[in-house]
Write an enzyme that holds these catalytic residues in place. Sequence first.
Site, PDB file in Angstrom:
ATOM      1  N   VAL A  71       0.824  -1.202   0.000  1.00  0.00           N
ATOM      2  CA  VAL A  71       0.000   0.000   0.000  1.00  0.00           C
ATOM      3  C   VAL A  71       0.864   1.260   0.000  1.00  0.00           C
ATOM      4  CG1 VAL A  71      -1.773   1.323   1.238  1.00  0.00           C
ATOM      5  CG2 VAL A  71      -1.896  -1.183   1.164  1.00  0.00           C
ATOM      6  N   ILE A  80     -13.630   0.858  -1.362  1.00  0.00           N
ATOM      7  CA  ILE A  80     -15.052   1.208  -1.378  1.00  0.00           C
ATOM      8  C   ILE A  80     -15.323   2.359  -0.427  1.00  0.00           C
ATOM      9  CG2 ILE A  80     -17.408   0.355  -1.165  1.00  0.00           C
ATOM     10  CD1 ILE A  80     -16.304  -2.480  -1.321  1.00  0.00           C
ATOM     11  N   LYS A 108     -13.503  -5.072  11.274  1.00  0.00           N
ATOM     12  CA  LYS A 108     -14.257  -4.162  10.417  1.00  0.00           C
ATOM     13  C   LYS A 108     -15.689  -3.986  10.939  1.00  0.00           C
ATOM     14  CE  LYS A 108     -11.342  -5.398   6.506  1.00  0.00           C
ATOM     15  NZ  LYS A 108     -11.122  -6.402   5.432  1.00  0.00           N
TER      16      LYS A 108
END
Lengths: 430, 430
Positions: A17, A138, A207
């Site tokens: 990342v 998202i 999450k």
Amino acid sequence: MMRTRPLKVALLGCGVVGSEVARIMTTHADDLAARIGAPVELAGVAVRRPSKVREGIDPALVTSDATALVKRGDIDVVVEVIGGIEPARSLITTAFEHGASVVSANKALLAQDGAALHAAAGQHGKDLYYEAAVAGAIPLIRPLRESLAGDKINRVMGIVNGTTNFILDKMDSTGAGYQEALDEATALGYAEADPTADVEGFDAAAKAAILAGIAFHTRVRLDDVYREGMTEVTAADFASAKEMGCTIKLLAICERAEDGGSVTARVHPAMIPLTHPLASVRGAYNAVFVESDAAGQLMFYGPGAGGSPTASAVLGDLVAVCRNRLSGATGPGESAYAALPVSPMGDVVTRYHISLDVADKPGVLAQVATVFAEHGVSIDTVRQQGKDGEASLVVVTHRASDASLSGTVEALRKLDTVRGVASIMRVEGE
Amino acid sequence: MMRTRPLKVALLGCGVVGSEVARIMTTHADDLAARIGAPVELAGVAVRRPSKVREGIDPALVTSDATALVKRGDIDVVVEVIGGIEPARSLITTAFEHGASVVSANKALLAQDGAALHAAAGQHGKDLYYEAAVAGAIPLIRPLRESLAGDKINRVMGIVNGTTNFILDKMDSTGAGYQEALDEATALGYAEADPTADVEGFDAAAKAAILAGIAFHTRVRLDDVYREGMTEVTAADFASAKEMGCTIKLLAICERAEDGGSVTARVHPAMIPLTHPLASVRGAYNAVFVESDAAGQLMFYGPGAGGSPTASAVLGDLVAVCRNRLSGATGPGESAYAALPVSPMGDVVTRYHISLDVADKPGVLAQVATVFAEHGVSIDTVRQQGKDGEASLVVVTHRASDASLSGTVEALRKLDTVRGVASIMRVEGE
């Protein structure tokens, strides 16, 4: 009105990342400057092995001393993509103390210490953004926290782990067993060598804690999330699901109780109807279904992981945090004013699909039905199949509490005529 | 840190959306106050017929003089849900001049005069938010403008009109013709008495202009959007689509050219594969598919219209604008720095499905194929069906420009052996 003094960004971590964040900051520098209103400059990159050559990154920026980097005092935004609890937590706290805002992709840390980190950010008047922590690229945190800020969210139900969705999709489409599908996921790079965090639902539970907290304006700790992995889902379960017009997904479900007075958060495999939008989420994609009072049913779909998608989310946050810094404002902080109690799993109400191995003789169904009735669990359908003195009973219930269902199953196990409980699976999305 | 002096909101319009905004402001007052950091108060409601009784709204707040309301000087936020160009435009401009920020759901106005309104907002240091203008409750403007602010968006392709999606879905699932499906949509309240704005694509074109502007950081005027309605889609077209494994949707498509140097925006019916996520969007639902460099493919799905969903979007904006006001900041304004040229429809490159009625004699296919080749349009597949001296040719092309395809069709019409061009439809999402 472009400011010429650049905003300085410190990058903590330069793996899949981090390197993508650095790359896009360079290749899209002009766009980022135009959208922020000032140029952004990569002022330092903290890594474990500074000697490693990193394409496109000036070696003079690289350091192994992350603490010194976040303490420099001239850093505007710290981007934390190390992952894990420490040293990420200390570095973020130190960053706030030294005047920086923070963008993080760290779901484990946010799920465990989100409240403390938000408090530290608030104390120093800084931003803490973490869109990348849930469902990769998202847009989800921002829509829940901002777009739906005038609405009342009642349920967030999502596929938030790409590895397990890949495995379950493979089992569904090929009839493969769990191990075979996991092996393929590993070979293709979708599963890590040790897949525990994914397949046992730890990743999804982190999450779920974050999503529930934001959706319900309530602190939801990781320990509050009921968690069940998907390692015991079998090809037979998929066959049962198909017979019901369903498939099986590992779902993170955050719900407000019907009376509105409490919330629950849980992660487990569940059957969902093929007609439900989540049923057609394939491969390693993620999708989150949101139900609210006014908006109704919304769904957000996209890649849930990977360097580029996660970097997209990180950079979106970076632009927002930089804009806030220029205007002297901060974005929304923690919102936990509702402080609703988090109920245990026993209070969750849903439907169940139960497969029992039973003796093939008269009266068994009556015995089994009596046990369900005694525990207040109403039966929707029963299917009986027998051969060679053995038989199976497949029971699908109406909505009942998890506690009632557990009591039912315990009592069923004590029946002489019940040889075993082959599987219990929740049925969602109806 | 709750401020006790309330923020004052003026509501312009109290129809399906406005009355729902007023209702939620009352019933969810405590939640809104907690999320904003100050209470919000409905300070006035401007309507055309003030004498009409409106449940839950204090008659003392109701006025027919909208201009006086926005000029009061103590209004923090004006919520405009009147629709149409005037008087909405003048009222919004006046609101900025008198110190208010504005939340609007007015797609027609934003598509036509967005640049001027943004300039007015900027001049007075005020916010102009309009999440509700596109795709109702679906968070879309904020994700495009903020979540993807660090990414490069290449395509936005969506079903942004619920009326036409209801009609096309009905034609697809029942085999009904256009008129029959429209009649049902009208009877069920999905289509207005005069459905022109929906079925001729005007509504979708306004949304396409807004989306393209935000996605590409470029001003896209309503006139820049190519528009083709869906009144000529036939049951035969659906039969052809099915043979190709496709369905037909009215799509708004905003694209960056492959060389990145220009953009296009268009609205027209198109075939899309059944495997595409947009193909399974049913009834009056909306969904928008977004493709970007880093994030990859994202989709946003939900109810595209209706009082409550639109009110949800309006209230999300209201919370954001109120928060900005308390912190003395403003949110992102117009971003048109890229100023890319908007190319005409002729430059759009896509695939085509063409049905020709031809003479049933040898050599026709060769003639037709020659015309395609002469115009540089490469053929993917051809299907020939003949009976009673008449025959049909169904040609599916590879990617070609709209100009090349138009030239091809013009030349085909001149062939003696081509009796007619039965239908031309674009094929998207592959």
